[in-house]
Structures are given as structure tokens and as C-alpha cells.
Design an enzyme around this catalytic site. Structure first.
Site, PDB file in Angstrom:
ATOM      1  NE  ARG A 116      -5.161  -5.843   1.629  1.00  0.00           N
ATOM      2  CZ  ARG A 116      -3.970  -4.542   1.701  1.00  0.00           C
ATOM      3  NH1 ARG A 116      -3.695  -4.093   2.326  1.00  0.00           N
ATOM      4  NH2 ARG A 116      -3.372  -4.040   0.640  1.00  0.00           N
ATOM      5  CB  THR A 394       2.020  -2.243   8.429  1.00  0.00           C
ATOM      6  OG1 THR A 394       1.435  -1.256   7.614  1.00  0.00           O
ATOM      7  CG2 THR A 394       1.593  -3.190   8.211  1.00  0.00           C
ATOM      8  CG  ASN A 414      -2.468   2.422   3.722  1.00  0.00           C
ATOM      9  OD1 ASN A 414      -0.872   1.577   3.305  1.00  0.00           O
ATOM     10  ND2 ASN A 414      -2.511   3.145   3.367  1.00  0.00           N
ATOM     11  N   GLY A 486       6.170  -1.533   6.174  1.00  0.00           N
ATOM     12  CA  GLY A 486       7.632  -1.082   5.841  1.00  0.00           C
ATOM     13  C   GLY A 486       6.649  -0.464   4.178  1.00  0.00           C
TER      14      GLY A 486
HETATM   15  O1  DON Z   1      -0.329  -3.658   2.764  1.00  0.00           O
HETATM   16  C1  DON Z   1       0.270  -2.905   2.206  1.00  0.00           C
HETATM   17  O2  DON Z   1       0.652  -3.108   1.565  1.00  0.00           O
HETATM   18  C2  DON Z   1       0.510  -1.774   2.957  1.00  0.00           C
HETATM   19  N1  DON Z   1      -1.129  -1.082   4.029  1.00  0.00           N
HETATM   20  C3  DON Z   1       0.744  -1.572   4.241  1.00  0.00           C
HETATM   21  C4  DON Z   1       1.574  -0.327   5.062  1.00  0.00           C
HETATM   22  C5  DON Z   1       2.955  -0.178   5.812  1.00  0.00           C
HETATM   23  O3  DON Z   1       3.131  -0.735   5.579  1.00  0.00           O
HETATM   24  C6  DON Z   1       2.449   1.279   6.326  1.00  0.00           C
HETATM   25  N2  DON Z   1       4.516   0.871   6.731  1.00  0.00           N
HETATM   26  N3  DON Z   1       5.216   1.729   6.305  1.00  0.00           N
END
Ligand code: DON
Length: 583
Positions: A116, A394, A414, A486
């Protein structure tokens, strides 16, 4: 209020021994057997004997299959897919972002790699507030401040060194070729560039030069997109290893870009970045073992928490798509997301009560509060005012090799194309993951998620995530490998893959294709895809759910291993150009 007394409840739940639950029923034994895609099924997974790759992009899937055929293991193939997606699926595939890898070896050892992004050292708690003290989402989504220090290259390098069998340069070679020789732009990329490119990419000369043509139009379906600078960056990593990215030429490009435009990532941030190996969250569900991502993802904890609650109800008896099953699942989701907002954050900074949240005892106390006939308004759990937001970027990919090693990776920039900013001449799109911090406690982020102090911005902290690469084992053997994009809906999407497979006996394609629903506590809305019966939706309304039919959720990329050892792959029909393939 439940939230205020939450800590006490959690502590109590830990001490609590087995008690009889009223209102909730005992775990059933009535789940139908899974069919693994026989002729009578409505949807059929892709079937292969040795190895399988499921990803959002057919070109990347092919890269993974080729690595498996060359004798690479699932980790090798996953890394090669990840690098390839940085070229073929720049909406989310990346070098400038971060994510999580969950691995379960053929011998049954599960581990997780956390790559991350981290907040730069100069980040501060109120950096995304405007002069009036309100959260300014432009700053956290499309400015140079939006990016955390990227983790993907470090994560893949760590995974390759500890669990791979092929050199990093071999795993990078297909991506280098795709970037250098160009890819034929598919529907997914063309559509997303046309829709989202005008919100971010178009505003930055470096980025425009890559994704827009001389005539000022974004690349379109059928065009060849060459990414020379990205090919060069990939080549540097192949030659010099991750140091090229964190200390060398690429670090210079990223730090230079940031310095010039008011961003915070400096060379010391890059040099200090580390991917971390962590113990997966684990739980059991009706005799299956569930492994998923621990903090700084909230995904694993809340999937296990919701499954623990659901174990108290006979979902199989009610059946897929029944109002009662949806009602109980939605209510369980509300409690989990309420807890998420209070307790979850980077475990290196805050104490996350993981054991309590995932205990069967605590789940029973929550199950007791669920009424199958009547929804509890979210405002009674904790009040809040939120705006929902549509986005689906994502990306997740799953790999199983011939030995039975399984890898699930979810990684991201993101939102679509991240901040839309390409760092200098690196060809690398930067993330906007800083938006996953709570810019201001109580104010929703781009996914409508509220957070508290536990997820406030701090230097070197990792923003809370919902990404949930997940592996389910049956009789000690890997059975289901899954995950999804998502945003906040990742947790419930993955949850439904597990429940559809275990409770409703669906094969992996049916579990994937079945319509989905989602409740995240705030807003108090039961979001459903089209495909549920209007009668069911009316029954849910009558129970007090605020039902809203909204666009499709998630893009799961999953593999199931049958009792015959066959690998069954299923890519999500909600995405175009995705592919499961094996050999
Ligand atoms: O880490 C996360 O939960 C978000 N940055 C994920 C982003 C994501 O799934 C984009 N799709 N909607």
C-alpha cells in the site's frame, strides 16, 4: 448508540463464552453442493488442467499464462500480470500505485504482502482542508498532493525474491515489449479515456502527450498506443531492480515532478518505502477456511466479521435473491461498515481490535440485533450525511499454478488513472490514494466512506483500504481465489462470491454473474444491481430498506479448484475485455 458503546461490546464479546442466540438460527447444513460448471448450469467457467489466470485484461491474462507455461509459479505469473496491466490497463494497473497480494502455497501456508502507498513525511493531518476547514476533494484526488509514495514495485520485488522462481527481468520482459511496441487500444481503455481522461489526464502535459493524440483526441479503439517512457522505466527496473524506482532515475523523475508542482513525495520518502509481509486475516465459514487481507485493508476483517454474523442464519434455506437473505446480509453489512469507520486504520499507527472484530462471539451479539423482518435505520446506528459516488477502478487478478499455489492480487491507482499525473519523463501515472485517508473525520471520501481519527493523515502512514484479495480453502486445500475493485463495494462483492459459492452452491461463473447488492451503513441505502425481481425489492422496501437500483458493482476475477483438481476461471461480465484463460 451502538458505536459509542462499541469498545465495551467488543471487550465483552472477547470475554463472552458460547451463548444461545435468540432470533438468529443455528448454522445450517442445507447448502447445496457446488456443481463446478456441469452442463446443466446456467453459466460456465473456463476450465483448464494445470494453471489458470483471471484478469481484467486479455493481454495481461495471456502474459500470465505464458509465464506459467514457461514453468513460472503462480507468484511469478501474478507479478508479470501486474507489470503488464501497468501498460495495458492504465486505468488501474500501475507502477505508481499500490496494493495487496495474498498467497496460499500448495502446502497450505498463507501470507500477505502489503504494498500500500504511504503518506509522505511532509504530509499532515489537515492537508486536504480548505481555508474554511472543509475537505477539498480536488486536492486529495487530482492535485500533486493526492499521491502517496508508491508501493507496487517494492511489493512485486519482495514477492519475487521470497516466493517467485524466475528473475524479475523475465517477469518484466512482456510488459516492456507491450509498452515499447504498443498495444491495440481496446473498448475498455478507449471508453475510460474518453470518459475519465477529461477529468484528470487532459490537464497535465506529460500525461496528455501519452494518452492523447496530436489532434487533441484521446486514443481510440483500434489505435496503437506506444508508451516509450514507460518502457524505459520498466527496462531500468529490469536492469537495476527496485532501486531504479526508489533511489535511481525514476525516483529523480517522481521527486522532481513533485517538487516542481507542490507535491510532497521526496527522494527520502521513496528511499524509505518498504513493502511489508503480514499475517492474513483468517476465519471459518460453515466449515470452510477464509483467508483475506489484514489492515491497512479493512477488507479481510469485515468479510470475516460479516460471514461470522451470517453463519447464524440459514441463507441456503431462504435461497439466492430472496428478500430474507438479502435483508440479513444487508443488516450485517451495516454493522461491519459502522465498525470500519471507528476502528480501522494502519496497524503500524493504531491498535486495530482485529481479534474482537472477527470473533464468533462478537458476531453473535450482532446477529441477535438483526431482525429478518425489519431494517434498523442506519441513523440509529450512527448518524451521517453522505453523497454516493460512482467509480469502478482498481483491478484484481487471480492465478493458480500446476502445483496448486494460489495468488490473489488487488492493486490500484485509486480512481480511474489515479491523479492523472504522469511523473516527469517516467511514463508512470501517479496514484490519488491519499483520498482514502479521512481528510476530515466524519466527512465522506470519494466512496462515501466516513472515517475517524484512526484513519487521519499522518506522515509515513498507509491509508485505510477496502481491497480484499481472498482465498477460501476446503478440507485444507485451496478452493476459491477471488477479489474485485469497487472501492467500498469491494468487501460486499467478495462476500457475495463466498456466499454464492458456499451457501447457494453456485459454480464460479454463476457466483460471478449473479446480480449484486451492497449496504455500507452510510448512506442508509441498499444499493442493488438490475436483475433482482421487483417483487423481492418491494418486500425489502416493506422491511424498511431504502432500495436503489444503481450501476453494476465490481469486476471479480476468480478461480475455483474442483475436487477433480481442475481449475475453473471466471472473469466478470460487468467488465469488457477481461479474460480467464489456462492451459
Ligand atoms: O483501497 C481502496 O479501498 C480504494 N483505493 C480502492 C479503489 C477502487 O476500488 C476503485 N474502484 N472503485
Amino acid at each position: 448508540m451502538r458505536i459509542q458503546s462499541g469498545m465495551r461490546q467488543l471487550g465483552w464479546a472477547l470475554l463472552m463464552s458460547f451463548t444461545v442466540v435468540q432470533g438468529a438460527q443455528a448454522a445450517p447444513a442445507s447448502a447445496p453442493p457446488v456443481s463446478y460448471g456441469v452442463d446443466s448450469d446456467t453459466f460456465h467457467p473456463v476450465k483448464a488442467q494445470h494453471g489458470m489466470v483471471a484478469s481484467v485484461d486479455a493481454m495481461a491474462t495471456q502474459v500470465g499464462v505464458d509465464i506459467l507455461k514457461q514453468g513460472g509459479n503462480a507468484v511469478d505469473a501474478a507479478i508479470a500480470v501486474g507489470f503488464a496491466l501497468a501498460v495495458t490497463h492504465p486505468q488501474a494497473g500501475n507502477l505508481g500505485g499500490g496494493g495487496f497480494m495474498l498467497l496460499r502455497t500448495a502446502s497450505g501456508r498463507a501470507t500477505a504482502i502489503d504494498f500500500r502507498e504511504m503518506a509522505p513525511a511532509r504530509a499532515s493531518r489537515d492537508m486536504f482542508l480548505d481555508k474554511q476547514g472543509n475537505a477539498d476533494s480536488k486536492l486529495s484526488l487530482t492535485s500533486h498532493l493526492a499521491s502517496g509514495t508508491p508501493g507496487t514495485v517494492a511489493g512485486f520485488a519482495l514477492a519475487a525474491q521470497k516466493y517467485g522462481t524466475l528473475p524479475l527481468s523475465t517477469l518484466l520482459a512482456p510488459a516492456i515489449k507491450l509498452a515499447r511496441e504498443g498495444i491495440i487500444v481496446n473498448d475498455a481503455l478507449a471508453d475510460d479515456l474518453a470518459t475519465y481522461g477529461k477529468e484528470n489526464i487532459i490537464n497535465h502535459a506529460n500525461s496528455r502527450a501519452i494518452f492523447y493524440k496530436a489532434d487533441g483526441q484521446p486514443y481510440q479503439k483500434g489505435d496503437r498506443l506506444v508508451q516509450k517512457n514507460l518502457a524505459h522505466s520498466l527496462q531500468l527496473i529490469a536492469q537495476q531492480g527496485p532501486d531504479a524506482f526508489y533511489k535511481g532515475t525514476i525516483a529523480d523523475e517522481i521527486a522532481g515532478e513533485m517538487a516542481q508542482h507542490g507535491g510532497l513525495i521526496g527522494k527520502p520518502d521513496l528511499a524509505a518505502y518498504r513493502a511489508v509481509e503480514r499475517k492474513p486475516v483468517s476465519g471459518t465459514y460453515r466449515g470452510y477456511e477464509v483467508f483475506s487481507m489484514p489492515p491497512p485493508s479493512s477488507g479481510g476483517i469485515h468479510i470475516v466479521q460479516i460471514l461470522n454474523i451470517l453463519e447464524n442464519f440459514d441463507l441456503a434455506k431462504w435461497g439466492f435473491g430472496s428478500a430474507d437473505a438479502i435483508q440479513v446480509m444487508a443488516e450485517a453489512e451495516k454493522y461491519a461498515y459502522a465498525d470500519r469507520s471507528e476502528y480501522l486504520g494502519d496497524p503500524d499507527f493504531v491498535k486495530v481490535p482485529q481479534q474482537a472484530l472477527t470473533s464468533k462471539a462478537y458476531a453473535k451479539t450482532l446477529a441477535q440485533q438483526i431482525d429478518v423482518n425489519k431494517a434498523r435505520p442506519s441513523a440509529e446506528i450512527k448518524p451521517g450525511k453522505l453523497e454516493p459516488y460512482e467509480s469502478n477502478q482498481t483491478t484484481h487478478f487471480s492465478v493458480v499454478d500446476k502445483e496448486g499455489n494460489a495468488v490473489a492480487v488487488t492493486y490500484t491507482l485509486n480512481t480511474y488513472f489515479g491523479s492523472g499525473i504522469v511523473a516527469g519523463n517516467s511514463g508512470i501515472l501517479m496514484n490519488n490514494e491519499m483520498d482514502d485517508f479521512s481528510a476530515k473525520p466524519g466527512t465522506p471520501n470519494v466512496y462515501g466512506l466516513v472515517g475517524g481519527e484512526a484513519n487521519a493523515v499522518q506522515p509515513a502512514k498507509r491509508p485505510l483500504s477496502s481491497m480484499s484479495p481472498t482465498i477460501v480453502a476446503k478440507d485444507g486445500k485451496t478452493w476459491l481465489v477471488t477479489g474485485s475493485p469497487g472501492g467500498s463495494r469491494i468487501i460486499t462483492t467478495v462476500l457475495q462470491m463466498v456466499v454464492n459459492s458456499i451457501d447457494f452452491g453456485m459454480n464460479v461463473a454463476e457466483a460471478t454473474n449473479a446480480p449484486r447488492f451492497h449496504h455500507q451503513w452510510l448512506p442508509d441505502q441498499l444499493r442493488v444491481e438490475k436483475g433482482f425481481s421487483p417483487d423481492t425489492l418491494r418486500l425489502l422496501e416493506a422491511k424498511g430498506q431504502h432500495v436503489k437500483v444503481l450501476p453494476a458493482m465490481g469486476s471479480t476475477q476468480s478461480i475455483m479448484i474442483g475436487p477433480d483438481g481442475m481449475r475453473y476461471g471466471a472473469s466478470d461480465p460487468r467488465s469488457v475485455d477481461d479474460l480467464s484463460a489456462g492451459y
